[in-house]
Design a protein around this motif. Structure first.
Motif, short mmCIF file in Angstrom:
data_model
loop_
_atom_site.label_atom_id
_atom_site.label_comp_id
_atom_site.label_asym_id
_atom_site.label_seq_id
_atom_site.Cartn_x
_atom_site.Cartn_y
_atom_site.Cartn_z
N ILE A 20 40.69 28.14 31.24
CA ILE A 20 41.39 28.63 32.43
C ILE A 20 41.91 30.04 32.18
CG2 ILE A 20 43.49 28.29 33.82
CD1 ILE A 20 42.92 25.17 33.39
N LYS A 21 42.50 30.26 31.02
CA LYS A 21 43.01 31.60 30.68
C LYS A 21 41.87 32.62 30.66
CE LYS A 21 45.78 33.99 27.23
NZ LYS A 21 46.55 33.85 25.97
N THR A 22 40.74 32.24 30.10
CA THR A 22 39.57 33.14 30.07
C THR A 22 39.11 33.46 31.49
OG1 THR A 22 38.89 32.33 27.90
CG2 THR A 22 37.18 33.35 29.28
N LEU A 23 39.04 32.44 32.35
CA LEU A 23 38.62 32.67 33.74
C LEU A 23 39.59 33.60 34.46
CD1 LEU A 23 37.29 29.17 34.82
CD2 LEU A 23 35.99 31.30 34.77
N PHE A 24 40.89 33.44 34.23
CA PHE A 24 41.85 34.37 34.84
C PHE A 24 41.57 35.80 34.41
CE2 PHE A 24 45.14 30.82 35.42
CZ PHE A 24 45.08 30.86 36.80
N ARG A 36 33.91 36.10 43.44
CA ARG A 36 33.88 34.87 44.25
C ARG A 36 33.42 33.69 43.39
NH1 ARG A 36 33.47 37.19 48.41
NH2 ARG A 36 31.42 38.08 48.18
N GLU A 37 32.37 33.88 42.61
CA GLU A 37 31.85 32.81 41.75
C GLU A 37 32.87 32.40 40.68
OE1 GLU A 37 28.05 33.98 40.17
OE2 GLU A 37 27.25 34.37 42.17
N LEU A 38 33.52 33.37 40.08
CA LEU A 38 34.53 33.08 39.06
C LEU A 38 35.71 32.33 39.68
CD1 LEU A 38 34.48 36.41 37.03
CD2 LEU A 38 33.88 34.13 36.16
N PHE A 39 36.11 32.75 40.88
CA PHE A 39 37.22 32.07 41.55
C PHE A 39 36.84 30.63 41.87
CE2 PHE A 39 39.67 31.08 45.49
CZ PHE A 39 40.91 30.95 44.88
N GLU A 40 35.63 30.41 42.35
CA GLU A 40 35.19 29.04 42.65
C GLU A 40 35.15 28.19 41.38
OE1 GLU A 40 31.52 29.59 44.80
OE2 GLU A 40 32.59 30.28 46.59
N SER A 41 34.74 28.77 40.27
CA SER A 41 34.76 28.04 38.99
C SER A 41 36.18 27.71 38.57
CB SER A 41 34.08 28.87 37.89
OG SER A 41 32.73 29.04 38.15
N LEU A 42 37.09 28.66 38.76
CA LEU A 42 38.50 28.45 38.42
C LEU A 42 39.11 27.36 39.30
CD1 LEU A 42 41.06 29.36 36.85
CD2 LEU A 42 41.48 30.94 38.77
N VAL A 43 38.84 27.41 40.59
CA VAL A 43 39.36 26.40 41.52
C VAL A 43 38.89 25.02 41.10
CG1 VAL A 43 39.21 25.53 43.90
CG2 VAL A 43 39.65 27.97 43.48
N ARG A 44 37.62 24.91 40.81
CA ARG A 44 37.05 23.61 40.42
C ARG A 44 37.69 23.11 39.13
NH1 ARG A 44 32.73 20.22 40.96
NH2 ARG A 44 31.89 19.38 39.05
N LEU A 45 37.78 23.96 38.11
CA LEU A 45 38.34 23.55 36.83
C LEU A 45 39.81 23.14 36.99
CD1 LEU A 45 38.20 23.13 33.79
CD2 LEU A 45 38.54 25.61 33.50
#
Length: 191
Positions: A20-24, A36-45
């Motif tokens: 999660i920290k890495t995605l942020f 957009r893709e990174l945000f969707e991955s973050l939302v899902r995780l």
């Protein structure tokens, strides 16, 4: 630590906190479709992670650790606020002019929440439960994640029973919505 020791629930959740920290961090530097893709991955995780914690981890912590009720209630309040904020960010979209500022504030709150878990709840779980129990909990978390919603649903509740009741139908709905979105995106170039 022996080579045969199974990963326990704390290891699994701390690894997810690091993801999660890495995605942020990646999201803060990204633009356009990548953002957009990174945000969707973050939302899902985040959605899957919090649902699994609410179903598996918090009920055990409530029963097994000192001040379990108080610790878990504080974490659930943080998770409720995070679900609401994440739903608003999702509705806002990554292209909204206020998205980055709100995302930065949200990231700070989520990482503070993870720190509370890692410094209060998780060490207490390790002290009060056996290695075998913690390893079984990791398996239960993985099973809960497989049926968890992939979007924040702030009105579904933060209890284990609310997640068990509402989670699977919401997960099916979310996964169908994800599949339709992915199909549209993959076929957009053909129109």
């Amino acid at each position: 630590m022996t080579a045969t020791k199974q990963r326990d629930v704390v290891d699994l959740l701390v690894d997810q906190h690091n993801q999660i920290k890495t995605l942020f961090g990646q999201l803060g530097r990204a633009q356009g479709a990548e953002k957009r893709e990174l945000f969707e991955s973050l939302v899902r995780l985040l959605a899957v992670h919090e649902s699994a914690e609410e179903i598996v981890v918090h009920p055990s912590a409530r029963k097994k650790i000192d001040r379990g009720q108080q610790v878990v209630d504080q974490r659930l309040q943080e998770e409720d606020q995070a679900k609401r904020e994440l739903a608003e960010l999702y509705d806002m979209g990554v292209d909204h002019p206020n998205f980055d500022a709100r995302m930065a504030k949200f990231a700070d709150a989520v990482m503070q929440h993870a720190s509370h878990e890692e410094n209060e709840e998780f060490p207490s779980l390790r002290r009060s439960m056996s290695e075998a129990q913690l390893a079984r909990m990791a398996g239960a978390v993985r099973a809960a994640e497989a049926t968890a919603p992939t979007r924040p649903h702030p009105h579904s509740g933060e209890s284990a029973s609310a997640n068990l009741l509402a989670g699977p139908p919401l997960a099916v709905f979310d996964r169908v919505r994800d599949a339709v979105r992915d199909w549209r995106e993959s076929h957009a170039d053909r129109d």
